[in-house]
Design an enzyme around this catalytic site. Structure first.
Site: not given
Lengths: 490, 490
Positions: B255-256, B259, B285
C-alpha cells in the site's frame, strides 16, 4: 521589557530552525537514500537562506539597542546574539553565497584529488576558497588580524599569537616523548583477529552506556566519519566499523558520547537560547577527549574493556589487562592525524596551525603548499610523506573553508588535561568506578563543573572556574609523560 | 517575466521548507529518541510558523496580479498557488494558531479516551475542534457549504452532494455482496502459525521490490501506523509487524509503495513546484489501493506470494495457491475500518461521511454522536458495536480536525476500480507478470497515465484522461462482485 522579550522570542525560533538544519545534516549522513543528494542540497539551501535572513534581520540591531536584560543569563544571551549579528552583518550576502556555493563544490573536488593523489587538481580550488575566506576575514577583522578573525568563530577570546605560544611550550616535550617511545625495543603488540560488525556495535553500545549516554535522548548509527548531532532532548551519535580494528568503533563512540553528553548536560533552562549549546569547539573537544582518552584509554577502564572484549570475541591474542592497556595506547609512526595516538596527535595539529596561518597571511602560497607540508612533516615526525593522500590532502577542513578550526582540537586536549587533573583530585574514587565499567563519577563532575553551564561563561573562564587555576599545557604534558613512561618503561 | 519568475522562485523555497517539515515528521515517527517530544514540538512550531508566513505573504497576491505564465505547467502552478494563497489568507492567523494548538493536544486526549473506552472524556474536546473547524469552513466557504469547504482541501473539485450520490449507488450492492458472502457455509481458513518479525520484513522488502519501489530514493522502516513520506528523490515508506498476521506487514508495505511510487513517478521537471506532488488524496489512495488490492491481492500475485511465504515460514497450513488466495481475501465481520476487507471497507467510510457531514452542518451534536454511530453501524453491518474503542473512538481523524478526509479513501477505491479496468484492457499480459512476482507492466502503465502528471490536471480530469471514459463506481463494484463471487462460489 518588550524589546528583550521580542529579541529572545525571535532567537528562540531561530535556534529551533537551526536545530532542524542540523537534524537534516544527520539524516543526510546516516539514513538518507543515496539518490536524494540534489533534493537535500535544495532543502539545505532553503533553510540556510531563512536562517541567514534571520541572523541579519535589522530588528535584531534595533532590539539590541534598547533591550534591558534582567538576569545574568539574559545579559550573556544578548552578548552572544550581538556577536553573531555583528559578524553576520559584516559579511556581504554576495560573499556568504559564493562561499556556500564554492565550499559545497570544493568538497567533491578535494575528495577526487585525494583519491587520485593529485594535489594539482585541488590547489586551484583551494586558492579560490582561500581568497574568499581572506575576504571574509578582512570584513570581520576590520583592520585586525585576519587569522584571529577566523579563529574567533570557533574559539572566541583566543588569538593566533596565544595559541602559537602554547604550542611552542608543548612541541619540544612531545617530540622528545615520541622519540623516547619509538626508541624502546619491546613495542606493544597490535591487536589481531576477526571482529564482526554486530559484535563491535554491541560493545560500542555497552561502552556508551558505561559513559552515561542517555538513550532516551539519543541513538547510535553508522556514518562514514563519526560525528554527534543535536542538543537538548535529542543528541545523536554515530560511529564506524573497521572490522580488523575494533578500537576504532569503540573509541569513536566514546568520543562522540563526550560531545553529545556535553549538549545533553546543559541546563534545560537554556534550551532554545544562545546559551543552550557548547560554548566553543575547544571546550567541546575537551569533553570528547577526556571521555575518550583520560577516562576511556586509562588503565582502569581498559581493564574492564579487556574482560568485555575477551568475552565478546573468540581470541584477542593478548595475555593480560596490562598488555591490553599497552596495545590500546600503542604509539606508532603514521601520517594520518585522525589515526594518531595521544602523544603524536597534537604535533599533527601544530603543523596545520602554522601552515594555515601562513596561507591566510599570504606568507605561503598554495603552489608551495605541498613542499611546505612535506618539509615540516619530515622535521616534526622524522619520516618523509609517501604520497599526497597521506600528506596535505588527508583532511577535508581547508577544502570547506574551515581555516582556524584545527587548533581547537589541540586546545581541547589542553583543556582536557587541566580538567583531568582537577577531576582526579576531586574524585579520587573515579578509577575504582571505571575499573567496574562505570564512568558516572567522572561524568557527574564534568556535568556539574563544565557541561551544565552551556554558553553562560566564555571558554577560558569556564575551564578556569572548573579547575580553580589558570589554563596551562602543563597538566596535559605531565599526564602524557607519566602515562607513557609507565607503559613503555622509560 | 519578472513576476512569474519571482513567484516560482519564492514557491520553490516554500516547497523545499515544506518538504523539510515532512521529513521531520518522518523522523519523529521512526527514529527520534522518545525523550525528544517537546523539542520536536518546538521545532515543528518554528518551521510551521515560517511556512504560514510564506503562504500568506502579501507579495504572492501582488505577483499573481501581474504574472504572465508562459507554459501550461506555469499556468497550472499559478492556479494552485492562488488556490492555497486564497485559502490561507481567508483563515485568520488567530484561528490557525488555535487549531494547531488544540489539535496537537486533542490527539493525546483522544488516545487516552480510546485506551479507557471513555468517549465522555473526549467529546468536550471534539466539540472544541468542531467549533474551530466550522469557523474555518465558514471563513473559506464565504456563504457556501461548510462541508464542501473542508472537503475541498483534500479533494479539490468535488462536493459532498456528489459524494453522497456516489455512495448511494454503491451501498446497496456492497451490503448485498457482504450478506451473500457471510451466508456461505464453507468460509476460507484464516492463516495460523508463527511468523518472526525479521522474516516478515524480508518478505515485505521483496514485495516492495516486486512493485518497483526505487530503493535508491527510499527506505523502509517500522512505525506504529504505516505511512509514506516525501517526494522527488526521497520518498520513504514504513510498515508494522503483527507477528501472528504477516499479511498486515506485507499489504501495508505494498500500500505504501503505491503512495511513494506516485510521488517518485512524477515528472522531475515539476520538483519544487506545486505540480510536484500527488494531486489529491483520492488520486493518492487510488495508487496505494490498486497496488495493494487489484494487483497485490489478485490471484496472480498471491500465487507467487504463496510460494515465497511457504519457503520463508515453517508451515502455512494452507493446501494450495487457491486456498491461499481465499485466505488473503477473507471477509469477516469486524468493527475496525483499517482491518476491513475490500468488500466492507467502503461501508465504513460511508458511515463516517454521513456522520461528519451532520456534525459539520450542526444536524448532529457530539452528545448524540455515540448513539448515532452505534445505530448506523448496526444498520449497515448487522452487528452491535461492543465498545467505544471499536466504534466511534477508533479513528484519530476527527480528533486532529480531519473533517472531509474520510470520503477520499472511498473515492480512491472508486478511482482504482476505474484504473484497473483500463489497465487490464491496455496490458493483458499483466497477470502473467504478477504471477512471476513482477508488477512492472502495471506500474509502468500507472506511471505513464497517472503518476508522472503530478498536479498538472485536476483529479477527475486526470483519471478520466487515463481511462478514456467518465469516472463511475461501476468498475469497482463489478470487480468486487466478480472477484468475491468466484472466491466464495456465489
Amino acid at each position: 521589557m518588550t524589546a528583550i522579550n521580542d529579541l529572545l522570542a525571535f532567537q528562540r525560533q531561530t535556534e529551533a530552525l537551526s536545530s532542524i538544519a542540523e537534524r537534516l545534516g544527520w539524516d543526510q549522513e546516516t539514513v538518507m537514500p543515496r539518490g536524494a543528494a540534489e533534493q537535500r542540497a535544495e532543502e539545505m539551501g532553503a533553510i540556510e537562506a531563512v536562517l541567514h535572513e534571520r541572523r541579519t534581520d535589522e530588528r535584531i540591531g534595533e532590539w539590541l539597542e534598547v533591550a534591558e536584560p534582567q538576569t545574568e543569563a539574559e545579559t550573556r544571551a544578548m552578548d552572544l546574539i550581538a556577536r553573531d549579528f555583528n559578524r553576520a552583518s559584516k559579511i556581504p550576502a554576495r560573499l556568504a553565497q559564493e562561499l556556500a556555493r564554492l565550499t559545497s563544490l570544493s568538497q567533491g573536488i578535494w575528495a577526487e584529488a585525494r583519491a587520485k593523489d593529485a594535489p594539482e587538481e585541488f590547489l586551484p580550488t583551494l586558492d579560490q576558497v582561500l581568497m574568499l575566506k581572506r575576504e571574509e576575514a578582512a570584513a570581520v577583522a576590520e583592520g585586525g588580524d585576519l587569522y584571529d578573525a577566523l579563529l574567533d568563530d570557533y574559539e572566541p577570546g583566543i588569538t593566533g599569537t596565544e595559541i602559537a605560544a602554547l604550542f611552542d611550550q608543548m612541541r619540544p616535550r612531545l617530540v622528545a616523548l615520541r622519540e623516547d617511545i619509538l626508541g624502546v625495543e619491546n613495542q606493544p603488540a597490535p591487536l589481531t583477529g576477526h571482529f564482526p560488525q554486530e559484535t563491535q556495535l554491541r560493545l560500542a553500545r555497552t561502552c556508551a552506556t558505561a559513559f552515561g549516554y542517555d538513550w532516551t535522548r539519543g541513538r547510535l548509527d553508522l556514518a562514514v566519519h563519526p560525528f554527534s548531532s543535536g542538543r537538548w532532548q535529542d543528541s545523536r551519535i554515530t560511529t564506524r566499523v573497521v572490522e580488523p580494528d575494533p578500537f576504532n568503533c569503540i573509541y569513536s563512540t566514546i568520543h562522540e558520547v563526550g560531545h553529545s553528553s556535553y549538549e545533553l548536560g546543559i541546563d534545560p533552562d537554556y534550551a532554545f537560547t544562545p546559551l543552550g549549546r557548547g560554548v566553543s569547539m575547544g571546550v567541546h573537544e575537551s569533553q570528547s577527549r577526556i571521555y575518550e582518552n583520560q577516562m576511556g584509554r586509562g588503565r582502569a577502564f581498559t581493564g574492564w574493556l579487556f574482560k568485555r572484549m575477551s568475552d565478546a570475541f573468540d581470541d584477542l591474542n593478548i595475555a593480560d589487562p596490562d598488555a591490553f592497556y599497552a596495545t590500546v595506547n600503542r604509539v606508532t609512526p603514521g601520517y594520518i592525524r585522525t589515526e594518531a595516538d595521544e602523544v603524536q596527535y597534537n604535533l599533527h595539529i601544530m603543523l596545520r596551525f602554522d601552515i594555515e596561518r601562513d596561507l591566510i597571511s599570504g606568507r605561503l602560497n598554495t603552489e608551495d603548499l605541498v613542499e611546505a607540508w612535506n618539509a615540516r612533516f619530515l622535521k616534526d615526525f622524522g619520516v618523509a610523506v609517501d604520497r599526497p593522500a597521506n600528506g596535505v590532502l588527508q583532511d577535508v577542513h581547508w577544502a570547506v573553508g574551515l581555516f582556524g578550526y584545527f587548533p581547537t582540537y589541540a586546545l581541547g586536549n589542553v583543556f582536557a588535561g587541566c580538567l583531568n587533573r582537577a577531576l582526579r583530585e576531586a574524585v579520587p574514587e573515579l578509577d575504582t568506578s571505571l575499573a567496574a565499567g562505570d564512568a558516572a563519577p567522572g561524568v557527574e563532575w564534568l556535568r556539574e563543573n563544565v557541561q551544565r553551564h552551556g554558553g553562560l561563561l566564555p571558554p577560558k573562564q569556564l575551564i578556569e572556574q572548573a579547575i580553580g587555576e589558570s589554563v596551562s599545557p602543563e597538566p596535559l604534558l605531565a599526564y602524557l609523560e607519566d602515562k607513557f613512561s609507565r607503559i613503555y618503561g622509560l
